[in-house]
Every structure is written in structure tokens, then in C-alpha cells.
Design a protein around this motif. Sequence first.
Motif, PDB file in Angstrom:
ATOM      1  N   UNK A 224      -7.968   8.314 -10.796  1.00  0.00           N
ATOM      2  CA  UNK A 224      -8.394   7.874  -9.478  1.00  0.00           C
ATOM      3  C   UNK A 224      -9.369   8.840  -8.839  1.00  0.00           C
ATOM      4  N   UNK A 225      -9.117  10.120  -9.010  1.00  0.00           N
ATOM      5  CA  UNK A 225      -9.993  11.147  -8.442  1.00  0.00           C
ATOM      6  C   UNK A 225     -11.399  11.066  -9.033  1.00  0.00           C
ATOM      7  N   UNK A 226     -11.486  10.582 -10.281  1.00  0.00           N
ATOM      8  CA  UNK A 226     -12.778  10.498 -10.971  1.00  0.00           C
ATOM      9  C   UNK A 226     -13.379   9.094 -10.908  1.00  0.00           C
ATOM     10  N   UNK A 227     -12.808   8.242 -10.071  1.00  0.00           N
ATOM     11  CA  UNK A 227     -13.395   6.926  -9.836  1.00  0.00           C
ATOM     12  C   UNK A 227     -13.024   5.853 -10.835  1.00  0.00           C
ATOM     13  N   UNK A 228     -11.998   6.091 -11.660  1.00  0.00           N
ATOM     14  CA  UNK A 228     -11.591   5.098 -12.646  1.00  0.00           C
ATOM     15  C   UNK A 228     -10.511   4.175 -12.131  1.00  0.00           C
ATOM     16  N   UNK A 229     -10.071   3.261 -12.976  1.00  0.00           N
ATOM     17  CA  UNK A 229      -8.967   2.385 -12.577  1.00  0.00           C
ATOM     18  C   UNK A 229      -7.921   2.296 -13.680  1.00  0.00           C
ATOM     19  N   UNK A 248       3.865  -1.349 -12.163  1.00  0.00           N
ATOM     20  CA  UNK A 248       2.421  -1.208 -12.296  1.00  0.00           C
ATOM     21  C   UNK A 248       1.749  -1.070 -10.934  1.00  0.00           C
ATOM     22  N   UNK A 249       2.181  -1.869  -9.975  1.00  0.00           N
ATOM     23  CA  UNK A 249       1.608  -1.790  -8.634  1.00  0.00           C
ATOM     24  C   UNK A 249       1.930  -0.455  -7.981  1.00  0.00           C
ATOM     25  N   UNK A 250       3.144   0.055  -8.227  1.00  0.00           N
ATOM     26  CA  UNK A 250       3.525   1.355  -7.664  1.00  0.00           C
ATOM     27  C   UNK A 250       2.663   2.470  -8.254  1.00  0.00           C
ATOM     28  N   UNK A 251       2.372   2.379  -9.543  1.00  0.00           N
ATOM     29  CA  UNK A 251       1.516   3.388 -10.186  1.00  0.00           C
ATOM     30  C   UNK A 251       0.135   3.388  -9.544  1.00  0.00           C
ATOM     31  N   UNK A 252      -0.412   2.207  -9.326  1.00  0.00           N
ATOM     32  CA  UNK A 252      -1.715   2.121  -8.683  1.00  0.00           C
ATOM     33  C   UNK A 252      -1.699   2.646  -7.265  1.00  0.00           C
ATOM     34  N   UNK A 255      -0.987   6.434  -7.411  1.00  0.00           N
ATOM     35  CA  UNK A 255      -2.097   7.116  -8.071  1.00  0.00           C
ATOM     36  C   UNK A 255      -3.400   7.023  -7.308  1.00  0.00           C
ATOM     37  N   UNK A 256      -3.462   6.092  -6.346  1.00  0.00           N
ATOM     38  CA  UNK A 256      -4.649   5.948  -5.530  1.00  0.00           C
ATOM     39  C   UNK A 256      -5.842   5.378  -6.274  1.00  0.00           C
ATOM     40  N   UNK A 257      -5.615   4.326  -7.061  1.00  0.00           N
ATOM     41  CA  UNK A 257      -6.719   3.747  -7.837  1.00  0.00           C
ATOM     42  C   UNK A 257      -6.493   2.258  -8.042  1.00  0.00           C
ATOM     43  N   UNK A 258      -7.558   1.484  -8.312  1.00  0.00           N
ATOM     44  CA  UNK A 258      -7.406   0.058  -8.593  1.00  0.00           C
ATOM     45  C   UNK A 258      -6.498  -0.172  -9.805  1.00  0.00           C
ATOM     46  N   UNK A 259      -5.739  -1.255  -9.756  1.00  0.00           N
ATOM     47  CA  UNK A 259      -4.749  -1.537 -10.795  1.00  0.00           C
ATOM     48  C   UNK A 259      -4.912  -2.948 -11.329  1.00  0.00           C
ATOM     49  N   UNK A 260      -4.873  -3.076 -12.634  1.00  0.00           N
ATOM     50  CA  UNK A 260      -5.046  -4.372 -13.286  1.00  0.00           C
ATOM     51  C   UNK A 260      -3.854  -4.658 -14.185  1.00  0.00           C
ATOM     52  N   UNK A 283      -0.203 -10.562  -4.632  1.00  0.00           N
ATOM     53  CA  UNK A 283      -0.860 -10.962  -3.383  1.00  0.00           C
ATOM     54  C   UNK A 283      -0.443 -10.060  -2.227  1.00  0.00           C
ATOM     55  N   UNK A 284       0.839  -9.703  -2.178  1.00  0.00           N
ATOM     56  CA  UNK A 284       1.325  -8.821  -1.113  1.00  0.00           C
ATOM     57  C   UNK A 284       0.699  -7.435  -1.232  1.00  0.00           C
ATOM     58  N   UNK A 285       0.556  -6.945  -2.461  1.00  0.00           N
ATOM     59  CA  UNK A 285      -0.077  -5.641  -2.667  1.00  0.00           C
ATOM     60  C   UNK A 285      -1.527  -5.674  -2.205  1.00  0.00           C
ATOM     61  N   UNK A 286      -2.238  -6.742  -2.522  1.00  0.00           N
ATOM     62  CA  UNK A 286      -3.623  -6.863  -2.090  1.00  0.00           C
ATOM     63  C   UNK A 286      -3.726  -6.937  -0.569  1.00  0.00           C
ATOM     64  N   UNK A 287      -2.759  -7.612   0.043  1.00  0.00           N
ATOM     65  CA  UNK A 287      -2.774  -7.744   1.503  1.00  0.00           C
ATOM     66  C   UNK A 287      -2.597  -6.396   2.197  1.00  0.00           C
ATOM     67  N   UNK A 288      -1.877  -5.468   1.550  1.00  0.00           N
ATOM     68  CA  UNK A 288      -1.689  -4.159   2.167  1.00  0.00           C
ATOM     69  C   UNK A 288      -2.716  -3.123   1.683  1.00  0.00           C
ATOM     70  N   UNK A 289      -3.757  -3.608   1.018  1.00  0.00           N
ATOM     71  CA  UNK A 289      -4.882  -2.741   0.719  1.00  0.00           C
ATOM     72  C   UNK A 289      -4.974  -2.213  -0.690  1.00  0.00           C
ATOM     73  N   UNK A 290      -4.056  -2.603  -1.586  1.00  0.00           N
ATOM     74  CA  UNK A 290      -4.132  -2.165  -2.980  1.00  0.00           C
ATOM     75  C   UNK A 290      -5.125  -3.059  -3.725  1.00  0.00           C
ATOM     76  N   UNK A 291      -6.020  -2.443  -4.472  1.00  0.00           N
ATOM     77  CA  UNK A 291      -6.977  -3.201  -5.269  1.00  0.00           C
ATOM     78  C   UNK A 291      -6.285  -3.616  -6.570  1.00  0.00           C
ATOM     79  N   UNK A 292      -5.534  -4.707  -6.498  1.00  0.00           N
ATOM     80  CA  UNK A 292      -4.748  -5.191  -7.644  1.00  0.00           C
ATOM     81  C   UNK A 292      -5.387  -6.452  -8.202  1.00  0.00           C
ATOM     82  N   UNK A 293      -5.602  -6.472  -9.517  1.00  0.00           N
ATOM     83  CA  UNK A 293      -6.205  -7.624 -10.176  1.00  0.00           C
ATOM     84  C   UNK A 293      -5.405  -7.992 -11.424  1.00  0.00           C
TER      85      UNK A 293
END
Length: 476
Positions: A224-229, A248-252, A255-260, A283-293
Motif C-alpha cells: 500500500x505504501x508503494x501504491x500497489x493493491x 480479505x476486506x479486513x486485510x485491505x 493494510x490501507x490499499x485497494x482489495x480485489x 458493497x458495505x466496504x465500498x460504502x465506507x471508503x474501501x476500494x474493494x473490487x
Amino acid sequence: MRVSYKAPAVSLGRLRWHGVSLFAATIVLSAALPHLADAQAPTYDLVLRNARIVDGSGERAYSGDIVIRGDTIARIAPSITDPAARVIDVGSQVVAPGFIDVHNHARGGIFQLPTADNFVRQGVTTVIEGPDGSSPVPLAPFLRRLAALQKSINIGTFIGHGSVRERVVGRVNRHATAEELDQMRTLVEQGMKDGAFGLSTGLIYLPGNFAPTSEIVELAKVVGRLGGHYQSHIRDEGGRVVEAVREALAIGEQGGLPTQITHHKAVAQPNWGKSVETLRLISAARARGIDATIDQYPYASTGASFPTYLPAWAREGGLEATRSRLKEPELRAKIKAHTARVLRLGAARGDLTKIALAQCTWDKTLAGKTLADVVRLRGNNVTVENGAEAVFWIIEQGACEAITRDSLSEQDIERILKHPATMIASDGNIPGPIGDIASGVPHPRSYATFPDRPAIAEPEPPRGERRSSCAPPLQA
């Protein structure tokens, strides 16, 4: 949106789409003979007329003509009559930027078949390697080898957590020490600096299965610090799929990074319908600001290697250690009980005809045969217990992939497909032409994930294979 495949994709190389540089653009065309434009001096190299244009902006498809000069899309308009060296009437077929396959296993096949015919013919121009926690470590030599290869597609990669853990800790079931965790951080950071797009995990596979969530969070922070996901083959896609998506969502999030969530699915009939809850979590994770795909392949059949039918403890230490355990009667009996239970209650639901051998490096004639066929070839009646023994025999012989038919529900596939965070990815590889004995009988996702017809029109897929009724959306 359905793309009707009627002819090989025509690559236009490095084009510019409305002035934006693309890796490539691929155009799926109906079979149409180009003809010379008017006798006057051509203004353009190529005109594509009557196209259905999907430009990757997210807007609806629209009709128009496209003109190309050199490697640049020079103009798009409802109608263009300027002279050109070639004119092709597209016949309302779709014209789009090349598709990006974000979960792909091309790194072996690309060196044997650098033209990557099965993906180019689907309109795929970029693939992302290193999924499921598996990648070269270090990455730099692999990327240099790729850069030197004359190939038809672009390839990017993740750094694989499982490969990093194996290099530092081995294939053993224990937590990493503080020193080992630091070593893994260093390898992951170097992988990112070498050019990785992010960190992938395969938490259903070894040795990723042995890692606690906290270990992955620490490595995710580096990425995450280096801009990855973060891309994850989650820890369970069956009975505990909901809990695995939460992890998986908790890790993202931590960890402060987008999660797929990669090749998202709910495996085996008792778990069908659980996508309702997993998609609610995403959907709930995305609503609270997590970049989850999510990514998904649109097939009801899954693929795996035969050792995954064994318990994790039996696979600890690698394939040779597993084979040694199978030689000990008491351990073999315990492993057999587990494997028989998986065959009975898992994706196949006790039907050994649903498990097909896709490719066996040690006996190519087995490709396309079912586990029931193997049981009979060994002179036994078809039971799940004899099926477990057949699995052991396959593992003892060498590497072999399996395809399990109808292990997913069409309703889950369509529900996941409709989610706004979902993209299409093949989870395929570059096996070669259909019908080539060296290719075996691979999962059809390697050939027809993106168009609605196979990219190489040859023999039918393995018996009983069923194409999902839903068509994948176009992607840029």
C-alpha cells in the motif's frame, strides 16, 4: 453487453484513442473483405465504417466510423467518407480498446507460444500474471526475460505471497518469526520496486494457507505504501466463503490499499446463494471508503490441482513429503477419509463423472477422462472411496489439473456479474490450440471468457462442460 465473435481479432498495435495512448487496441470484426477507397490519394491508412463503438469511458455504445493514420486513431464521427488505403465495413460489430485480463496464468505458456493466440483472438491485449499467491521471486529476472521476448500481448504481474513465504519460511505450518517477517517485507518491497502491480495471495493453497491474517496485513502495508493493491484467492470459497471475504476486506482496510476478491464464487451446492451475503459485505466496504473490487470468470465449472483434495497437513512440506505420507498406512487412511469426504460433500457431490482430468504431464492420453474413468481403468468399481485412491494414484504419478463441472450456480454467477464492482478475468493460461494433444483438455475459460463464442473454433469442450448463459461485459 454481449460481443458477438465472428472473426479473428485484428490488432492495430499501439494506437491512440482520442489522443490517449493505449497499450494496444483490438477490433473484433465480422468477416469482411477490405477494398480500396476511391482512386484519389488516400487521406488515411484505414477507415472502419458502421462500427458499434465502446470506447472504454463507461458510456453507452454508439455507432460511427473510425479513421486510422499510422498508429493513431485520428478521428471518430457518425460518418466519414474521406479516402483511405483500406476501408472495412465492420457491419455493426463492436470496436473497443483491447481487453485487460486481470487474473491470468500466462507466464509458462507465453515463452512457448508468444503470439498468445487464444487471448489475442478474444480481443485481450494485456494480461496480469502472478495471481493466487504465486510468482517468480525475485521478479526482476522474469521481467527482463519478458521484456526481451517478442510477444503479441502486454504482461504485468503481482508479487506472490505464497512464493515469498515459501522462500523465507518454507512449506511448513507455523507462524513466521519477526526476523522472517522482515525478510518477507524486504522481498515484497523489492518485488514492488521491480515492477509488481501489487501483492497476491492464494490462501486456499500451501504455503499461503499456513499464514495468519496478521502476516498478510503487514505485507499489504508495504504494498500500500508503494501504491500497489491486494488481490486474493480467498481462504475458503465453500462453506466459509463469507468469513473468507471478511478476512480479505479486513486485510485491505488494515493494510490501507485497494482489495480485489479474485475469481469470486460460491463452490458446491450447499453454498449456492451465499453470494448474496458476500456481495453485501463488499458493497458495505465500498460504502465506507474501501476500494474493494471483484473479478470473475463466467463459467459454472471450476479448476484445481488434485492435491487440493487432501488436507493441508498432508500437503505440508511439498509434493514429495505428501507422497511419503501416502506410503504410511495409518496416515494414508486418515488422508483417505478426508479426501473421500471432499469428493462426497464438495463440488462434485459424490459424482466422479463431474471431475475431469484437464492435463496430465505424465500421460497426455488421460486428458478429458473423468475421475470415474480413472477408477474403472484401475479395475475398480466407481465409489468415492475408490475415487480417493484414484486421486492418490494421480498425485503419485505427477502433475495433473482437474475441472469440476457444475460446481457453481448460474444464479450466483449472474448475481456477481451484475455487481458494479465486478470485472471479467479468465483465470486461464496459454495452453495452445484446442485439439493439440500437448494442450490437454484445458478449461474453456482460456478460450472463450471474453467473446460469446470460442476464440479458436475447434472441437467441443470436455463433455458436460456448460457455458454460462450470461455474457461478460466489455472492458477497456
